[in-house]
Design a protein around this motif. Sequence first.
Motif, PDB file in Angstrom:
ATOM      1  N   VAL B 413      50.049  36.599  39.824  1.00 12.82           N
ATOM      2  CA  VAL B 413      49.358  37.880  39.702  1.00 12.82           C
ATOM      3  C   VAL B 413      48.209  37.706  38.708  1.00 12.82           C
ATOM      4  CG1 VAL B 413      49.535  40.288  39.002  1.00 12.82           C
ATOM      5  CG2 VAL B 413      51.433  39.191  40.254  1.00 12.82           C
ATOM      6  N   LEU B 414      46.993  37.904  39.197  1.00 10.42           N
ATOM      7  CA  LEU B 414      45.803  37.728  38.364  1.00 10.42           C
ATOM      8  C   LEU B 414      45.054  39.053  38.307  1.00 10.42           C
ATOM      9  CD1 LEU B 414      43.329  34.760  38.439  1.00 10.42           C
ATOM     10  CD2 LEU B 414      42.475  37.099  38.617  1.00 10.42           C
ATOM     11  N   MET B 415      44.710  39.461  37.121  1.00  8.84           N
ATOM     12  CA  MET B 415      43.953  40.711  36.986  1.00  8.84           C
ATOM     13  C   MET B 415      42.575  40.415  36.415  1.00  8.84           C
ATOM     14  SD  MET B 415      46.910  43.267  35.618  1.00  8.84           S
ATOM     15  CE  MET B 415      48.337  43.673  36.653  1.00  8.84           C
ATOM     16  N   VAL B 416      41.557  40.875  37.158  1.00  7.63           N
ATOM     17  CA  VAL B 416      40.189  40.788  36.635  1.00  7.63           C
ATOM     18  C   VAL B 416      39.898  42.123  35.965  1.00  7.63           C
ATOM     19  CG1 VAL B 416      37.758  40.471  37.190  1.00  7.63           C
ATOM     20  CG2 VAL B 416      39.494  39.204  38.479  1.00  7.63           C
ATOM     21  N   VAL B 417      39.735  42.086  34.658  1.00  9.24           N
ATOM     22  CA  VAL B 417      39.482  43.357  33.948  1.00  9.24           C
ATOM     23  C   VAL B 417      37.997  43.432  33.611  1.00  9.24           C
ATOM     24  CG1 VAL B 417      41.814  43.768  33.142  1.00  9.24           C
ATOM     25  CG2 VAL B 417      40.371  42.226  31.841  1.00  9.24           C
ATOM     26  N   VAL B 441      45.426  39.649  43.457  1.00  3.77           N
ATOM     27  CA  VAL B 441      44.385  40.015  42.497  1.00  3.77           C
ATOM     28  C   VAL B 441      44.308  41.533  42.335  1.00  3.77           C
ATOM     29  CG1 VAL B 441      41.904  39.945  42.007  1.00  3.77           C
ATOM     30  CG2 VAL B 441      43.031  37.951  43.035  1.00  3.77           C
ATOM     31  N   TYR B 442      44.281  41.992  41.089  1.00  7.27           N
ATOM     32  CA  TYR B 442      43.892  43.370  40.790  1.00  7.27           C
ATOM     33  C   TYR B 442      42.483  43.329  40.182  1.00  7.27           C
ATOM     34  CZ  TYR B 442      48.754  44.894  41.337  1.00  7.27           C
ATOM     35  OH  TYR B 442      50.002  45.173  41.824  1.00  7.27           O
ATOM     36  N   ALA B 443      41.580  44.117  40.748  1.00  8.39           N
ATOM     37  CA  ALA B 443      40.222  44.173  40.210  1.00  8.39           C
ATOM     38  C   ALA B 443      40.047  45.533  39.553  1.00  8.39           C
ATOM     39  CB  ALA B 443      39.200  43.987  41.322  1.00  8.39           C
TER      40      ALA B 443
END
Lengths: 689, 689
Positions: B413-417, B441-443
């Motif tokens: 789980v990768l989050m681009v903040v 991915v959560y953007a």
Amino acid sequence: SQTERGRGRSSSLPTKTLNPSPTKPPPPSSSGGGASHRQPTHQAKMPLGQRAGDKSDSRYCGVEVLDFPAGDGLPAVLTHSLSSAFDFLLAPLVDPDYRPTPGAVLPVAASDLVLSPSQWSSHIVGKISEWIDLDSEDEQLRLDSELTLKQEIAWATHLSLQACVIPPPKRSTCANYARVVNNILQGLTNMQLWLRIPLEKSESMDEDHDKSETVDSWEWWNSFRLLCEHSSQLYVALDILSSLPSMNSLGRWFGEPVRAAILQTDAFLTNARGYPCLSKRHQTLLTGFFNHSVQVIISGRSNHNVSQVSEGVLSRDENHTEDTPTQHALSPYLDYMAYLYQRMDPLPEQERFEINYRDFLQSPLQPLMDNLEAQTYETFEKDTVKYTQYQRAIAKALVDKVSDDEVSTTRTVLMVVGAGRGPLVRASLQAAEETGRMLKVYAVEKNPNAVITLHSLIKLEGWESMVTIISSDMRCWDAPEKADILVSELLGSFGDNELSPECLDGAQRFLKPDGISIPSSYTSFIQPVTASKLHNDIKAHKDIAHFETAYVVKLHRVARLAPPQEVFSFAHPNFSPKATNQRYTKLQFELPQDTGSCLVHGFAGYFDAVLYKDVHLGIEPNTCTPNMFSWFPIFFPLRKPIYVPSESPIEVHFWRCCGATKVWYEWALVAPSPSPIHNSNGRSYWVGL
Amino acid sequence: SQTERGRGRSSSLPTKTLNPSPTKPPPPSSSGGGASHRQPTHQAKMPLGQRAGDKSDSRYCGVEVLDFPAGDGLPAVLTHSLSSAFDFLLAPLVDPDYRPTPGAVLPVAASDLVLSPSQWSSHIVGKISEWIDLDSEDEQLRLDSELTLKQEIAWATHLSLQACVIPPPKRSTCANYARVVNNILQGLTNMQLWLRIPLEKSESMDEDHDKSETVDSWEWWNSFRLLCEHSSQLYVALDILSSLPSMNSLGRWFGEPVRAAILQTDAFLTNARGYPCLSKRHQTLLTGFFNHSVQVIISGRSNHNVSQVSEGVLSRDENHTEDTPTQHALSPYLDYMAYLYQRMDPLPEQERFEINYRDFLQSPLQPLMDNLEAQTYETFEKDTVKYTQYQRAIAKALVDKVSDDEVSTTRTVLMVVGAGRGPLVRASLQAAEETGRMLKVYAVEKNPNAVITLHSLIKLEGWESMVTIISSDMRCWDAPEKADILVSELLGSFGDNELSPECLDGAQRFLKPDGISIPSSYTSFIQPVTASKLHNDIKAHKDIAHFETAYVVKLHRVARLAPPQEVFSFAHPNFSPKATNQRYTKLQFELPQDTGSCLVHGFAGYFDAVLYKDVHLGIEPNTCTPNMFSWFPIFFPLRKPIYVPSESPIEVHFWRCCGATKVWYEWALVAPSPSPIHNSNGRSYWVGL
């Protein structure tokens, strides 16, 4: 203060510099490419035409997109319009069916990626949804309208558009609309808002009003901009309909910040061959807009289904290939605009030189306190029309002074006071030669740098025996003899404002009692004007002093509201012991009856001078000397623009005041309502003795 | 305030506008032709060469006229020099034998009429008489000097010259000279004065001084400009002699307002073929000047009588006709300059894009308070070097998180903040593909306008199953699960100055305890600089607030006085309960021993970031990532520039302070002398939370 922000380079160059150094333009805006993104003009593929020298916005013509281009429709519409020779689109940005919904993504006309940043900023003017109604009685509609307006403006800002058109007020009371727009304007740095206003005196749209009352749409604009405190980023886009108000009423708009004229296809007539054309009055109006840098936007459905395979030079179908897209439905209207534009007279060369001076405020010269530079002399010396008038006046005076019988025995003593680099010396000697009169010339000049040139001129021309150079201020020179004729060119844009009266009073000590002064008299003139651009430029200084200063300015985006009237007159010589150069004048201006109300930002000033007998020169519009370029008009601003109700007279008082070391003007409005006395005691603006 | 004055048009366009509107450059300076008269460059017939992209002044080369061109000599000298490919003359304006005499006409080199106004302003730099000595013990000489200096400057002003060179101080005490020059500077609006300074550490010239004492000529300049209060119209013209001080000592001048390097023919050596050439050290110095927009002026008698009929590409005599004037005696030196100039590497394309940003102050982004515009996203997205580094870092982190055995069972789980328009989403998915790892991915993005683009990107690329878009501020998002990897690009020019620490503190709530932050740490750096142009640009605002603000700026005319040192470091994640983002650092800088004294105008700032393990990116000069263009350095000014005596250390303290709604820096010098604390309580400059 808001400044351009950045981490590093950004694709558009910053337009505000942190360096207000007066001597150099900041590097980014001095570069051609980038800065032009922020110019009000649109990158044109094919401007309306080749009118020589006109570099103003009115070369460009846009088209309004009526239907919302959903999905990726916008690039296709843009390509089609540009290839049909339109320069830009007025296009809706958001689906007009959208109403604010929590969590919804704004249904925009395409993502920001479908056009390049420079396409967005060069070719798209945003059209804000027309359903918004910020003064509705329906609170939900009001709140939805406010939110939508802000979201759409935010999206347009994100796209770096140059401008958005906001819809016309829906009611005569539009205070809430103005509040929200004013709120938005505070946060905008680069984008302009163009308030759409129908050009008409229409039926009132308020349901609770008497149906018979007509509304002057200028009044809507005026209330709106007063509520927005003359914001310099708020402009007008005028909808041109089939009927037009009176020309005097239309004329007011030339002093307002009109950015675009949205010309409705319904406003067109049809000519004998089936093509669209405009009435004479519409043509006159459009030419007026072209001359005032207003861009045209064509709008509406096509009412002229002109055959695509027609004869005539306007046809584009002879070379039809598969690559050629079908003609734009509004092309016949664009072709007519191009025809109107190209039909105008080319800009005269002088006008082209001066194009960058339009509405650019300059402080008047202080030729007594400051010495002029060589470049300034150079420019003024080129004004041959002016020196021809002087030569004619001097010739007449010489003939009056010396009869034909006396030409071989009488030598006239002529003194040029303020000789500069010598143009009046030359004009005097030519007048003497022309009339066969003998002349002795004294050239009096206070600027030691100009005296250097005078010496070399006299030597070069071999005039040593006729001309004596005096390096002195005329007011304190101890002349060895008295003059028959005193010649000077000390006039400013407002006649006496460069202190010609005071200088000539000092010089007439050495004029014979029957001597002649050239000029022999001069008079100043003023007229009330609407000039919103000048007002905003002065306001930007954020002080009172700049509103109490007179400026030299080439008036362009100005509405002249009434004919000029005389202010102050001076005659020379004046040996009366009671002579004074103080003056006080009251003037009343009546506006033409069909003008309607208007806003007065100040007074345009001019002068006319009698050089000798019937030889005059001046810049008063009705009597001005053609092709003379030494003077632009002067402008006296008002601290607070004055609303003049229809048919109300304007009364203004002007004073010329003299002190020990300076001369200044004071001015004030008395009617329709009193203004403060401007420039009391010359506190803000004066000319040094 | 002084404004351009005029009656109407004048041949040179005004350079200061009365309209400081931030959205549009004023009309006159936006026009190409006229404004260029006031540019520091000279209209070149044949610049030194074709170095691609360099539009700076250093393309132009002038020549000093040693003998007074009496009578009409000047036009001939100018024509000869221009036809020999020089761009401008440094020429005496007045007969050097002249001494003030009552009633005498100033014996100028020709009248103003022998050259056109544009020739005067484009091709002539005035040389003030060298005999003047304003600090002499001889009172008559002092008074004659003052009068002559003022007369010559008045004549140069009359000619609208862009600049005059004033002679070097004749003594180490030059207070009276500085007083008179300062007095003149107050009255100049457009013209610059270039103080001539020999580039040397020479014997003292004061007769009453110990002969063995050496004088650092930089000290003369420094005293003079301090007495003239850093006037923005006072510049330096450096005389380059045959011997040179140390390179560190020379380096100081790159931060000073050096307009011209006057290269003496005596400084040249002779090569094997008899042609002039320069020593390696001279070559390095000249290249430095070329790179800092300094123009060269060749001066002196020819020491190289190179045969005019020679072989080689530089010969001009093959096509000798009667029209060809004889070669200029100094042409061989000009040819050598052209050779040096053309030999330099072409300006890289990126540098060419950024040329207008040189030394142009911008306020740092406020990405939390303001939403970026599409154009800004567009620019940053083009920085492929940066995203390649991110992709490398993410790939390494994925491999560390998921062993090769787990690739088919484990989804990271990768989050681009702060996802913006999606470049880090793309880099993450590419890293996953490259390493064969599965990714969710959560953007997360707070700007609703960017979210619109994100949605269309995901749809266009078919990433719906892998990417979830969250329209929210990362600091208040309620995440449905926790992340293995948190990716962000929140760094400013000074690392933490766009509040990356505060944002990531808010986001690490949804990072697993063993989760990875990319970047994992970052550090800011500063170094002391001489930057007189930046100081003057800030000073022009006439307030303290602008001196307590940090600016993003592409440093160009700057002397970097000591190597950069670390200021603040941050590491992520940081789960310590005692973690704070406040910082306080003291730094000591030692200048190289042979630098001499110098003036410090402020501190240049940079950052370096560790993305993950050995993958870093940054702009710290010694370790900077090549070809990355997203960041310019930051500049922290000092309210009063500090004089640093030779071999004295500089001690500076920096604070990072955090409040409820804002974060700010404070800074102060402690040695060599204390400055006030700058930006106390963030009163002038802060970043909003």
